[in-house]
Scaffold this active site. Structure first.
Site, PDB file in Angstrom:
ATOM      1  N   CYS A 187     -18.014 -35.943 -21.201  1.00  0.00           N
ATOM      2  CA  CYS A 187     -18.331 -37.305 -20.761  1.00  0.00           C
ATOM      3  C   CYS A 187     -17.717 -37.682 -19.430  1.00  0.00           C
ATOM      4  O   CYS A 187     -18.063 -38.729 -18.854  1.00  0.00           O
ATOM      5  CB  CYS A 187     -17.884 -38.308 -21.836  1.00  0.00           C
ATOM      6  SG  CYS A 187     -16.084 -38.372 -22.057  1.00  0.00           S
TER       7      CYS A 187
ATOM      8  N   CYS B 149       0.811  -1.218   0.000  1.00  0.00           N
ATOM      9  CA  CYS B 149       0.000   0.000   0.000  1.00  0.00           C
ATOM     10  C   CYS B 149       0.847   1.272   0.000  1.00  0.00           C
ATOM     11  O   CYS B 149       0.308   2.373  -0.146  1.00  0.00           O
ATOM     12  CB  CYS B 149      -0.936   0.011   1.212  1.00  0.00           C
ATOM     13  SG  CYS B 149      -0.079   0.041   2.810  1.00  0.00           S
TER      14      CYS B 149
ATOM     15  N   CYS C  57     -12.608 -34.814 -19.115  1.00  0.00           N
ATOM     16  CA  CYS C  57     -13.412 -34.228 -20.174  1.00  0.00           C
ATOM     17  C   CYS C  57     -14.731 -33.756 -19.591  1.00  0.00           C
ATOM     18  O   CYS C  57     -15.428 -34.507 -18.899  1.00  0.00           O
ATOM     19  CB  CYS C  57     -13.655 -35.259 -21.277  1.00  0.00           C
ATOM     20  SG  CYS C  57     -14.824 -34.719 -22.551  1.00  0.00           S
TER      21      CYS C  57
ATOM     22  N   CYS D  35     -20.509 -44.542   9.847  1.00  0.00           N
ATOM     23  CA  CYS D  35     -20.155 -45.503   8.807  1.00  0.00           C
ATOM     24  C   CYS D  35     -19.446 -44.760   7.691  1.00  0.00           C
ATOM     25  O   CYS D  35     -20.008 -43.838   7.086  1.00  0.00           O
ATOM     26  CB  CYS D  35     -21.410 -46.206   8.268  1.00  0.00           C
ATOM     27  SG  CYS D  35     -21.039 -47.360   6.935  1.00  0.00           S
TER      28      CYS D  35
ATOM     29  N   CYS E 197      -2.868  -4.835   4.933  1.00  0.00           N
ATOM     30  CA  CYS E 197      -2.695  -5.530   3.650  1.00  0.00           C
ATOM     31  C   CYS E 197      -2.697  -7.041   3.837  1.00  0.00           C
ATOM     32  O   CYS E 197      -3.292  -7.776   3.034  1.00  0.00           O
ATOM     33  CB  CYS E 197      -1.398  -5.081   2.979  1.00  0.00           C
ATOM     34  SG  CYS E 197      -1.412  -3.358   2.411  1.00  0.00           S
TER      35      CYS E 197
ATOM     36  N   CYS F  15     -20.881 -31.467  14.221  1.00  0.00           N
ATOM     37  CA  CYS F  15     -19.443 -31.726  14.273  1.00  0.00           C
ATOM     38  C   CYS F  15     -18.796 -31.416  12.922  1.00  0.00           C
ATOM     39  O   CYS F  15     -18.097 -30.419  12.769  1.00  0.00           O
ATOM     40  CB  CYS F  15     -19.175 -33.168  14.683  1.00  0.00           C
ATOM     41  SG  CYS F  15     -17.413 -33.576  14.791  1.00  0.00           S
TER      42      CYS F  15
ATOM     43  N   CYS G 278     -12.433 -24.313 -23.280  1.00  0.00           N
ATOM     44  CA  CYS G 278     -12.526 -25.649 -23.860  1.00  0.00           C
ATOM     45  C   CYS G 278     -13.099 -26.644 -22.862  1.00  0.00           C
ATOM     46  O   CYS G 278     -13.332 -26.330 -21.701  1.00  0.00           O
ATOM     47  CB  CYS G 278     -11.150 -26.104 -24.346  1.00  0.00           C
ATOM     48  SG  CYS G 278      -9.976 -26.358 -23.003  1.00  0.00           S
TER      49      CYS G 278
END
Length: 546
Positions: free
Chosen positions: A518, A324, A515, A448, A347, A412, A503
Site C-alpha cells: 500500500c 589480484c 510497505c 519552474c 583493480c 542541461c 517480504c
C-alpha cells in the site's frame, strides 16, 4: 672529534703496516722452506737437485718421499683479524660521519626554528603597532635576527615560551609481498608549532613480530609516541602537547586506566619518564583525521618495507596488489586518500566502474574501511567521462533526496539542491519564493520548480497544468508501466521499486522504509498498516527441475 679521526687514521695505518710486514715475513718463511725442501731433495736424489734448484711442485711417484711445505701458523688468523678490525674501524668512522651529519641537520633545524619564531613574534608586534605610530616611525622599525638586541639567549627564550604540537601514529598491517603474507609496522611523527606549521616530519620502521607474535596496535602507537617525544627532546623543545587518536592509549598515558600487559606497562613507563624531561608535556585526545602528517608518514614507513627492486626491470620498484596478488610497478599503484590503502590501477578501475554502474559512490575496497575515493586522484586510471560521472555521483550522494532538483532543459539536466538554487535565484529575481521561478546554476535558464518545466512567463502553475496536461509524457508512460507491473514509487525520492523476492517491507536506497503493498511508511522497523508482511510465493522457491 679531530683527535679521534687522527687516532683512527693512525691505527688504520699501523694495521696496514702490520699486515704488510706479516705478508713479507710469510714470503720469507716460504722461501726458507723452499730452500730446506731443495736441500732435502738433494740428499735423496743428487741428479734431480743438480737439474733444478727450484723445481715446481712435482706430482710425487709412489716410490718418492712426499714433502709438504708447512704454512705460517698465524698468517691466516692474523689476516682475518686485520680485515675484521679494518671493517670495524670503517664502520665506526661511517657512524661518526652519519652522527655528525645528523647533528648538523639538527642544528640547522634549530636555527630555522629560532628564526621562524623570531619572525612570527616580530610580525605580531608590528601588527599591534597603532597605524598613526607606524606611519610616523615605521620606516625606522627593525629587529634583525640575532643582533645585540636579539641574542641567541632571547631567541631561546622565545622557543621555550612556545608550546609545540606533536602528532604521532603507529600502524601494524598485514601485507602481501611476492605471494607471501607478511606483517609490517611503522611509525610516523609530525612536529608543528603552535600555529600548526610543520617543523619536522619523520618515519621509522618498527618490529612487527616480537617472540613470534604480532605486536598490537597499542604497542605500535606507544613506540611512535616515544619516537615523537625523543625527536622533540633532540630539538630542545620544552613545552609540547601530543595528540592521540586512540582512546585506550589516552587513558594509559593520563593514568586513568592502568595497562595490564607487561609490554604496554614498560612502554607507558618510558613515556612517563620522557614526559618529565619537559617543562610542559600533556596529551590531547583527537579524532583520527586530526593526526595530520603522522598517519601518512607511518603508512610510508610500511610501504617502504613491502616494495622491492625487480632484477629484470632495470631496478624498478615493485609492490604486490592485495586484490589480484600481481607484482606491479610502484608507479601503477593507487593510494586511497585518508586511509592510504594501496591497490593497482587495474583493480581500482574495476572497483570504481562497478560502483558507478550501480549508482553508488566508490569507497576504499579494504574490508570495513569507509574512506571515499576522491575524484581528482581517479583521473590516473579512469577515462574523463567516467570521472565526470563519478563527480555527479558524489554530488548526488551529498544532497538529500528531498532536496534534489534537476534542470528541466534536456541539454542541461544539471543536479542542484533546492536551497542552493533558491539562494542563487534570489540575486536576480524578485518574489522567487512565491512564484516558484528558479535559475539553473549551469545553463542559466529559468525554470519552474513546482511544475519542473521551463519557466512559463505570465502564466500561473495552475493555468500551465490546465493548458499542458501532458507536459511530461515520459512520466505518464512510466506510471502506466509501473501500474501494469505492480511497481511501487518511493514517496521520499520518487524512485521506482520492483519486488523480485522477499517480504513486503521495502527499504529504499534513500533510506525510506515503506510497505510494498500500500505504500504506507514503516516507523521504527514496524508497519503502520495492516497489510500482510510476506507472501509464500515470494519466499519459498521450487528448486525442482522442470
Amino acid at each position: 672529534m679531530d683527535d679521534l679521526y687522527t687516532t683512527l687514521t693512525e691505527q688504520r695505518r699501523e694495521l696496514m703496516a702490520a699486515k704488510t710486514l706479516d705478508s713479507d715475513l710469510d714470503l720469507a718463511y716460504q722461501l726458507q722452506m723452499q730452500e730446506a725442501m731443495n736441500a732435502s731433495l738433494a740428499l735423496h736424489n743428487p741428479a734431480t737437485a743438480s737439474s733444478s734448484r727450484t723445481p715446481p711442485h712435482p706430482k710425487p711417484n709412489d716410490d718418492d718421499d712426499v714433502v709438504f711445505i708447512p704454512q705460517s701458523p698465524n698468517g691466516d688468523v692474523l689476516d682475518i683479524a686485520t680485515t675484521l678490525m679494518l671493517e670495524d674501524m670503517n664502520r665506526f668512522v661511517q657512524e661518526l660521519e652519519d652522527r655528525e651529519q645528523s647533528e648538523a641537520e639538527t642544528r640547522k633545524l634549530k636555527e630555522d626554528l629560532d628564526r621562524r619564531i623570531h619572525d612570527q613574534k616580530l610580525a605580531v608586534d608590528i601588527h599591534n603597532i597603532p597605524d598613526q605610530q607606524w606611519e610616523k616611525y615605521g620606516d625606522n622599525y627593525h629587529r634583525p635576527y640575532r643582533t645585540p638586541s636579539s641574542s641567541s639567549s632571547s631567541s631561546k627564550a622565545l622557543v621555550d615560551s612556545e608550546c609545540f604540537r606533536l602528532y604521532f601514529k603507529g600502524l601494524v598491517s598485514e601485507e602481501r609481498v611476492r605471494g607471501i603474507v607478511v606483517n609490517v609496522a611503522g611509525a610516523g611523527v609530525g612536529i608543528c608549532d603552535s600555529r600548526d606549521n610543520l617543523i619536522l616530519e619523520s618515519r621509522k620502521n618498527l618490529e612487527a613480530l616480537v617472540n613470534g607474535a604480532v605486536v598490537s596496535s597499542e604497542v605500535a602507537e606507544l613506540q611512535a609516541l616515544i619516537e615523537a617525544l625523543n625527536k622533540a627532546l633532540n630539538l630542545d623543545l620544552k613545552s609540547v602537547t601530543f595528540f592521540c587518536d586512540d582512546y585506550m592509549l589516552y587513558q594509559y598515558v593520563t593514568g586513568r586506566v592502568p595497562p595490564r600487559q607487561s609490554k604496554i606497562v614498560t612502554l607507558v613507563n618510558q613515556v612517563a619518564l620522557l614526559q618529565r624531561k619537559f617543562t610542559y608535556c600533556n596529551p590531547s585526545l583527537v579524532a583520527r583525521n586530526n593526526i595530520k602528517f603522522a598517519f601518512k608518514s607511518a603508512r610510508d614507513a610500511i610501504v617502504s618495507q613491502i616494495i622491492w627492486a625487480e632484477e629484470t626491470s632495470k631496478g624498478k620498484l615493485k609492490e604486490t596488489c592485495v586484490i589480484c596478488f600481481e607484482d606491479t610497478d610502484v608507479d601503477n599503484i593507487f593510494s586511497v586518500d585518508g586511509c592510504l590503502h594501496r591497490y593497482c590501477f587495474s583493480c581500482m578501475k574495476q572497483h570504481v566502474e562497478v560502483k558507478l554502474l550501480n549508482g553508488m559512490v566508490a569507497k576504499c575496497p579494504h574490508e570495513n574501511c569507509k574512506s571515499e575515493v576522491s575524484i581528482d586522484s581517479c583521473g590516473k586510471f579512469l577515462a574523463p567521462n567516467l570521472v565526470e560521472v563519478m563527480s555527479q555521483r558524489i554530488k548526488e550522494s551529498s544532497i538529500s533526496p528531498t532536496e534534489k532538483v534537476y534542470c528541466p532543459y534536456p541539454r542541461c539536466s544539471a543536479l542542484m539542491s533546492k536551497s542552493e538554487v533558491l539562494q542563487y535565484t534570489k540575486n536576480v529575481y524578485i518574489g522567487v519564493e512565491e512564484s516558484g521561478a528558479r535559475k539553473c546554476m549551469k545553463c542559466h535558464y529559468f525554470f519552474c520548480i513546482k511544475c519542473k518545466v521551463p519557466w512559463h512567463l505570465n502564466m500561473t502553475c495552475y493555468d500551465y497544468k490546465r493548458s499542458n496536461p501532458n507536459a511530461h509524457p515520459g512520466d505518464a508512460k512510466l506510471k502506466s508501466l509501473a501500474k501494469s507491473n505492480r511497481w511501487r514509487q518511493c514517496l521520499k525520492c520518487n524512485h521506482m521499486v520492483e519486488l523480485a523476492e522477499g517480504c513486503y517491507h521495502i527499504t529504499c536506497r534513500c533510506g525510506y522504509e515503506f510497505c510494498y503493498t500500500c505504500g504506507a511508511e514503516w516507523k521504527n522497523k514496524k508497519a503502520t498498516c495492516s497489510c500482510k508482511i510476506w507472501d509464500e510465493r515470494n519466499i519459498i522457491h521450487d528448486n525442482r527441475q522442470r
